[in-house]
Enzyme design. Structure first.
Site, PDB file in Angstrom:
ATOM      1  N   ILE A 176       0.844  -1.204   0.000  1.00 36.75           N
ATOM      2  CA  ILE A 176       0.000   0.000   0.000  1.00 36.75           C
ATOM      3  C   ILE A 176       0.870   1.241   0.000  1.00 36.75           C
ATOM      4  O   ILE A 176       0.628   2.200  -0.728  1.00 36.75           O
ATOM      5  CB  ILE A 176      -0.932   0.006   1.230  1.00 36.75           C
ATOM      6  CG1 ILE A 176      -1.939  -1.144   1.124  1.00 36.75           C
ATOM      7  CG2 ILE A 176      -1.664   1.341   1.338  1.00 36.75           C
ATOM      8  CD1 ILE A 176      -2.905  -1.223   2.289  1.00 36.75           C
ATOM      9  N   CYS A 211       3.874  -0.769   4.486  1.00 34.58           N
ATOM     10  CA  CYS A 211       2.534  -1.267   4.789  1.00 34.58           C
ATOM     11  C   CYS A 211       2.050  -2.100   3.616  1.00 34.58           C
ATOM     12  O   CYS A 211       2.045  -1.628   2.480  1.00 34.58           O
ATOM     13  CB  CYS A 211       1.591  -0.087   5.014  1.00 34.58           C
ATOM     14  SG  CYS A 211      -0.102  -0.612   5.314  1.00 34.58           S
ATOM     15  N   LYS A 250       2.293  -4.021   8.894  1.00 32.20           N
ATOM     16  CA  LYS A 250       3.307  -2.969   8.819  1.00 32.20           C
ATOM     17  C   LYS A 250       4.606  -3.628   9.240  1.00 32.20           C
ATOM     18  O   LYS A 250       4.684  -4.240  10.302  1.00 32.20           O
ATOM     19  CB  LYS A 250       2.937  -1.805   9.727  1.00 32.20           C
ATOM     20  CG  LYS A 250       1.551  -1.282   9.325  1.00 32.20           C
ATOM     21  CD  LYS A 250       1.295   0.162   9.576  1.00 32.20           C
ATOM     22  CE  LYS A 250       0.091   0.564   8.755  1.00 32.20           C
ATOM     23  NZ  LYS A 250      -0.355   1.931   8.984  1.00 32.20           N
ATOM     24  N   ASP A 281       0.634  12.331  16.832  1.00 33.10           N
ATOM     25  CA  ASP A 281       0.892  12.511  15.392  1.00 33.10           C
ATOM     26  C   ASP A 281      -0.412  12.513  14.612  1.00 33.10           C
ATOM     27  O   ASP A 281      -0.547  11.817  13.605  1.00 33.10           O
ATOM     28  CB  ASP A 281       1.817  11.384  14.907  1.00 33.10           C
ATOM     29  CG  ASP A 281       2.464  11.771  13.572  1.00 33.10           C
ATOM     30  OD1 ASP A 281       3.024  10.900  12.908  1.00 33.10           O
ATOM     31  OD2 ASP A 281       2.332  12.951  13.208  1.00 33.10           O
TER      32      ASP A 281
END
Ligand SMILES: CN(C)CCCNS(=O)(=O)c1cccc(Nc2nc(OCC3CCCCC3)c3[nH]cnc3n2)c1
Length: 278
Positions: free
Chosen positions: A14, A22, A37, A140
Site C-alpha cells: 500500500i 505497509c 506494517k 501525530d
C-alpha cells in the site's frame, strides 16, 4: 498457536510510512483482508526495542470502533523485522481524499466534515482515557494517519508507532514532514498535552474543508510565528458559520481556552449532529 508469515499471503504494497512498509495481506484460513506494517528493528538499541514492545502492547489494549484494530504480530528474528497485523481500511486515508479534492477543485460535503470531527474526537477520547495511569496521547494526528472503513467511518491509526520513531537511530528522526499541526505550546517548547491533540484535530478539520492547513510557511520559523499568532482565513464560503466557529474553538492559541475532548463532545451542536450520525 502463534501466527506465522505463511498464514498470510501478500496481495499488494500500500505504501511506505516513516517506520517501514505497509502491505495489504490475505489471511489464508478465512480469506480476511488485513494489512501488516513491517518494521526493521535490527538497528535499534535494547531500550528502543523495549519501547517498541511496550508500544505494541499498548496497541493491543486499544479496542475501539474508531481506532484501527490491532490483530497480531509476527517477529522474524533472522531478518530482524516485526510484522504488525491490523485491520484493513478500505476507504484509504484522509490525506489522499484531500489531495483528490484539491486536484478536482471540489470540496468535501459539510456533513462529512462533521462526521470526521465527531468520530476522530471519540477516538481521541479513548486514547486519552487513562490506561493504567498512562495516557496514550496520539502525538501525530494528521490526515495521513486517519483512515476510513468501507462506510467512511473513521479509523484512527499509526499512533504509538510515531513515538517509537523518535528514537535516535531511525532515519525517521530526520523530520520527513513539515509539522503544520504543531501547537503553540510545542512551538514554545512546553510539554505536549491532551489539548495539543485538540489543536491538531482543529488543524486537520480545517485542512479537510479548506484543502490547505490553517498555517503554512516556507520555513519553520515563519510557520512558528504564524502558529503563535493563531490567525487563519475563514473556511471557504460553502461551509457554515457553525463549522467555522467550532474549528476556531479547537485552534485556540491559549491552552486554557481550548476545549477538552469532553467539552467538545458535550457541545450542543455536536450532540445534535451525533444523533443524526448514529
Ligand atoms: C500515503 N498516502 C497518501 C497514499 C498511500 C496509499 N494510499 S492510502 O490512502 O494510504 C490507502 C489506500 C487504500 C487502502 C488503505 N488502507 C489502509 N492503509 C493503511 O496504512 C497506509 C499506509 C500508512 C503509512 C504510509 C503509507 C500508507 C492502514 N494501516 C492500518 N490499516 C490500514 N489500511 C490505505
Amino acid at each position: 498457536m502463534a501466527a506465522t508469515l505463511d498464514d498470510y499471503e501478500v496481495i499488494a504494497t500500500i505504501g511506505t510510512g516513516s517506520y517501514g512498509t505497509c502491505k495489504k495481506i490475505r489471511r489464508k484460513k478465512d480469506g480476511k483482508i488485513m494489512v501488516w506494517k513491517e518494521m526493521e528493528y535490527g538497528s535499534m538499541s535494547e531500550n528502543e526495542k523495549q519501547m517498541l514492545v511496550s508500544e505494541v502492547n499498548l496497541l493491543r489494549e486499544l479496542r475501539h470502533q474508531h481506532i484501527v484494530r490491532y490483530h497480531d504480530r509476527i517477529i522474524d528474528r533472522n531478518k530482524t523485522i516485526i510484522y504488525i497485523i491490523m485491520e484493513y481500511c478500505q476507504g484509504g486515508d484522509l490525506a489522499s481524499i484531500i489531495a483528490r479534492h484539491r486536484k478536482d477543485g471540489t470540496h468535501v460535503p459539510e456533513d462529512f466534515a462533521w462526521k470526521i470531527l465527531i468520530q476522530t474526537t471519540l477516538a481521541l477520547k479513548e486514547c486519552h482515557r487513562r490506561k493504567n495511569g498512562k495516557a496514550v496521547l496520539h502525538r501525530d494526528l494528521k490526515p495521513a494517519n486517519v483512515f476510513l472503513d468501507m462506510d467512511s467511518n473513521v479509523k484512527l491509526g499509526d499512533f504509538g508507532l510515531a513515538r517509537v520513531l523518535h528514537h535516535e537511530t531511525s532515519f525517521a528522526q530526520t523530520y520527513v514532514g513539515t509539522p503544520y499541526y504543531m501547537s503553540p505550546e510545542l512551538v514554545n517548547n512546553m510539554s505536549y498535552n491532551e489539548k495539543s491533540d485538540i489543536w491538531a484535530l482543529g488543524c486537520m478539520l480545517y485542512e479537510l474543508c479548506a484543502l490547505t492547513p490553517p498555517f503554512t510557511a516556507s520555513n519553520q520559523s515563519e510557520l512558528n510565528r504564524k502558529i503563535r499568532i493563531g490567525d487563519f482565513p475563514r473556511l471557504p464560503p460553502q461551509y457554515s458559520m457553525e463549522l467555522d466557529m467550532m474549528i476556531r474553538k479547537l485552534i485556540q492559541v491559549e491552552v486554557a481556552k481550548r476545549p477538552s475532548i469532553g467539552s467538545v463532545l458535550a457541545d450542543a451542536l455536536i450532540q445534535s449532529k451525533m444523533k443524526i450520525l448514529n
